[in-house]
Design a protein around this motif. Structure first.
Motif, PDB file in Angstrom:
ATOM      1  N   TYR A 132       0.817  -1.208   0.000  1.00 43.91           N
ATOM      2  CA  TYR A 132       0.000   0.000   0.000  1.00 43.91           C
ATOM      3  C   TYR A 132       0.852   1.260   0.000  1.00 43.91           C
ATOM      4  O   TYR A 132       1.996   1.259   0.498  1.00 43.91           O
ATOM      5  N   VAL A 136      -3.395   3.331   2.863  1.00 40.16           N
ATOM      6  CA  VAL A 136      -3.486   2.903   4.257  1.00 40.16           C
ATOM      7  C   VAL A 136      -4.589   3.676   4.984  1.00 40.16           C
ATOM      8  O   VAL A 136      -5.416   3.098   5.701  1.00 40.16           O
ATOM      9  N   LYS A 137      -4.617   4.988   4.787  1.00 42.88           N
ATOM     10  CA  LYS A 137      -5.639   5.808   5.449  1.00 42.88           C
ATOM     11  C   LYS A 137      -7.036   5.430   4.977  1.00 42.88           C
ATOM     12  O   LYS A 137      -7.988   5.406   5.770  1.00 42.88           O
ATOM     13  N   GLU A 171      -7.919   2.429   3.903  1.00 40.35           N
ATOM     14  CA  GLU A 171      -8.206   1.105   4.460  1.00 40.35           C
ATOM     15  C   GLU A 171      -8.646   1.196   5.917  1.00 40.35           C
ATOM     16  O   GLU A 171      -9.510   0.438   6.369  1.00 40.35           O
ATOM     17  N   ILE A 172      -8.061   2.107   6.670  1.00 39.52           N
ATOM     18  CA  ILE A 172      -8.464   2.289   8.068  1.00 39.52           C
ATOM     19  C   ILE A 172      -9.927   2.703   8.149  1.00 39.52           C
ATOM     20  O   ILE A 172     -10.710   2.162   8.946  1.00 39.52           O
ATOM     21  N   HIS A 185     -12.088  -0.367   7.278  1.00 38.27           N
ATOM     22  CA  HIS A 185     -12.136  -1.352   8.355  1.00 38.27           C
ATOM     23  C   HIS A 185     -13.102  -0.927   9.460  1.00 38.27           C
ATOM     24  O   HIS A 185     -13.795  -1.762  10.049  1.00 38.27           O
ATOM     25  N   PHE A 209       0.345   5.366  10.573  1.00 36.16           N
ATOM     26  CA  PHE A 209       0.828   4.019  10.313  1.00 36.16           C
ATOM     27  C   PHE A 209       0.776   3.157  11.569  1.00 36.16           C
ATOM     28  O   PHE A 209       0.494   1.950  11.503  1.00 36.16           O
ATOM     29  N   TRP A 232      -2.474   1.678  11.781  1.00 37.51           N
ATOM     30  CA  TRP A 232      -2.604   0.609  10.784  1.00 37.51           C
ATOM     31  C   TRP A 232      -1.982  -0.692  11.301  1.00 37.51           C
ATOM     32  O   TRP A 232      -2.520  -1.781  11.079  1.00 37.51           O
ATOM     33  N   HIS A 262      -4.371  -2.437  13.479  1.00 40.16           N
ATOM     34  CA  HIS A 262      -5.377  -3.164  12.692  1.00 40.16           C
ATOM     35  C   HIS A 262      -4.852  -4.535  12.261  1.00 40.16           C
ATOM     36  O   HIS A 262      -5.627  -5.491  12.150  1.00 40.16           O
ATOM     37  N   GLN A 263      -3.543  -4.629  12.006  1.00 34.57           N
ATOM     38  CA  GLN A 263      -2.970  -5.909  11.587  1.00 34.57           C
ATOM     39  C   GLN A 263      -2.906  -6.898  12.745  1.00 34.57           C
ATOM     40  O   GLN A 263      -3.042  -8.109  12.556  1.00 34.57           O
TER      41      GLN A 263
END
Length: 433
Positions: free
Chosen positions: A41, A46-47, A49-50, A53, A125, A128, A131-132
Motif C-alpha cells: 500500500y 493505508v488511510k 483502508e483504516i 475497516h 501508520f 494501521w 489493525h494488523q
C-alpha cells in the motif's frame, strides 16, 4: 578525566545498542526479505483502508454516524487468539519519486523532506499496525471492526544522519512489539532510498490504547506468543521499556521533588545568577554567554479544521505532532541563530482529545542547553472563547547546532523545575543516564 568520561559514555552506548529494544530492526529486515520487498500500500491507501475497516463515513460530518451498534461485538479477552509479531508486520510507501503533488506537500525550502509531515504518517501508520494485530475470529463477516485506537505516547525517536531527498521514495514499516491487556507498543521505521538501497531515517516507539467502538471504555487485544527466539527477546525488551516508562512517569519533577544532585545543581544556578555586592531581593545577574529562559519562547496559535481530524472526528494526533515539531524547530533555529539538526524526540504525551473546532496554542520553550545541544519543551493548549485554556499535549525534542550555544538559565523556581525536567529528558534522549 575527560577521556574516562568519553570511554564510559562509549561503553554505555555499546551496552544500550545491544538491548532487546533494538533487536527488532534486524527482525524487520528478515521479514521484508533483507530490505528488498515492495510495500503493498501507499500511505494514502493505508488511510483509506483504516476508514474501510472501521466502517466510517467518508467526508466530514459534524455529527458522525453512531457506532453504538458495534459495542455488542466488543470481544472478551478469552475470545482473542494469540498472535505473533510476524502477524502484525506491515509496510507502506510514500511514492515521492513519482508523485509531484506529494513532493510539493513534503518539500522543505532546501529540497529535503519535512520531518513534521513524516510525524503525521508515523502516527497514522501505527494505527494501521494495530489493525494488523487485532484479530476477532467471532466477528460476523459484514460487521466492522468494533475498536478505536488512540495514541497514548510516542517514545524515543532518534534520527540518523541521512540527508533526506524529497524526490526519493520513503518506506514505512513496523509491527507490534509488546501488548498489555488493552495497550500495544508499536515499533515503526522510516527509511528512504539512497543510491537504490533503503537507508534508515528514524525509528519510533508508539504506545497505543485499544478502546471500544465509541471510545468510552477499554477493549482487549490479542496476546502475543513469540514465534521465534528473536521475538522472545523483543517481547522481553517491551516489558523492560514498560517498567522504565512507569518509573520515569512516577519520578517526574512535576510529581516528586528534585533528587540530591539536582538540588545541588539548583543551588549552583542560584549562586551563579545572584550578585555578591547587594542583598536586594530578587536581584538576578545574567552570566556571560547565558540567556534567561523566560525570554526565549516561540508561540503559535492556530484554528483547527475538519481536514485535521482523525477517523473519530477529533484532531489527528499526527497533526499535533507536526505542529509541535515545526514550532520547536523554529524556536531552536531562532535560539541558535543558524539551522539546527533535529536529533531526538524523547517524549510525546497525549493527555486529552482535541475537538476539531479548537484553537490550538503551541508554546516552545528552550528549557535546557549543553554544549551545542538545545532541549525544547513544547506545550499544546486548547483555548476556548471564554478565555479558558487546558494543556492537552507535551513534546520534548533535542536539536544540535554546529557550535556551542548560549547557556539557558532559569530565573524563577517554576522555571528551575522546567530546567531540571529538560535536563532529564535530554539525558534520557541521548542515553546518558
Amino acid at each position: 578525566m575527560i577521556r574516562t568520561l568519553q570511554l564510559s559514555t562509549r561503553l554505555l552506548r555499546q551496552q544500550l545498542s545491544s538491548r532487546p529494544a533494538l533487536i527488532s530492526a534486524n527482525f524487520a529486515t528478515t521479514l521484508r526479505g533483507h530490505g528488498e520487498s515492495t510495500p503493498k500500500y501507499t500511505m494514502d491507501q493505508v488511510k483509506s483502508e483504516i476508514i474501510l475497516h472501521l466502517g466510517l463515513e467518508r467526508g466530514y460530518h459534524p455529527i458522525p454516524k453512531s457506532r453504538e451498534h458495534l459495542l455488542k461485538f466488543t470481544p472478551k479477552p478469552e475470545d482473542l487468539p494469540a498472535r505473533s509479531m510476524q502477524d502484525s508486520y506491515t509496510s507502506a510507501l510514500l511514492p515521492l519519486s513519482t508523485d509531484l503533488q506529494l513532493q510539493d506537500n513534503y518539500v522543505s525550502h532546501l529540497g529535503n523532506v519535512r520531518m513534521g509531515r513524516l510525524m503525521e504518517d508515523l502516527d497514522a501508520f501505527a494505527v494501521w499496525v494495530c489493525h494488523q494485530h487485532v484479530n476477532v475470529p467471532n466477528l460476523p463477516e459484514n460487521v466492522n471492526l468494533p475498536y478505536t485506537f488512540v495514541t497514548i505516547l510516542v517514545d524515543k525517536i532518534t534520527f540518523s544522519d541521512l540527508v533526506t531527498n524529497v524526490k526519493e521514495d520513503i518506506r514505512i514499516s513496523g509491527h507490534v512489539s509488546w501488548v498489555g491487556r488493552s495497550s500495544m507498543e508499536i515499533v515503526v521505521w522510516l527509511e528512504q532510498k539512497y543510491q537504490g538501497v533503503y537507508k534508515k531515517i528514524t525509528r519510533a516507539l508508539f504506545l497505543m490504547a485499544a478502546r471500544n467502538a465509541t471510545n468510552t471504555g477499554a477493549a482487549p487485544v490479542n496476546p502475543i506468543v513469540p514465534a521465534t527466539e528473536e521475538e522472545k527477546l523483543i517481547l522481553s525488551g517491551g516489558e523492560a521499556r514498560k517498567k522504565r516508562r512507569q518509573l520515569i512517569q512516577a519520578q517526574s519533577i512535576f510529581k516528586v521533588e528534585p533528587n540530591d544532585f539536582e538540588q545541588s545543581l539548583m543551588y549552583d544556578i542560584y549562586k551563579k545568577t545572584t550578585p555578591t555586592n547587594t542583598m536586594e531581593l530578587n536581584k538576578r545577574l545574567l552570566p556571560p554567554h547565558a540567556r534567561w529562559m523566560s525570554e526565549w519562547s516561540t508561540v503559535t496559535t492556530i484554528p483547527s479544521f475538519p481536514d485535521n481530524r482523525n477517523a473519530h472526528n477529533t484532531v489527528f494526533g499526527g497533526f499535533l505532532m507536526r505542529l509541535a515539531l515545526e514550532n520547536s524547530w523554529t524556536s531552536a533555529f531562532l535560539y541558535c541563530g543558524k539551522r539546527p539538526k533535529l536529533t531526538h524526540i524523547c517524549d510525546i504525551s497525549f493527555e486529552k482529545p482535541v475537538p476539531v473546532s479548537s484553537f490550538i496554542k503551541l508554546t516552545s520553550y528552550v528549557v535546557y542547553t549543553e554544549l551545542n545541544y538545545v532541549q525544547i519543551m513544547t506545550v499544546a493548549d486548547v483555548l476556548d472563547t471564554t478565555g479558558g485554556q487546558v494543556t492537552t499535549n507535551l513534546f520534548y525534542s533535542t536539536y544540535k547546532a554546529n557550535e556551542h550555544v548560549h547557556q539557558i538559565l532559569p530565573r524563577s523556581y517554576h522555571e528551575t523545575m522546567w530546567y531540571i525536567q529538560g535536563r532529564r529528558k535530554f539525558k534520557y534522549a541521548l542515553d546518558l543516564e
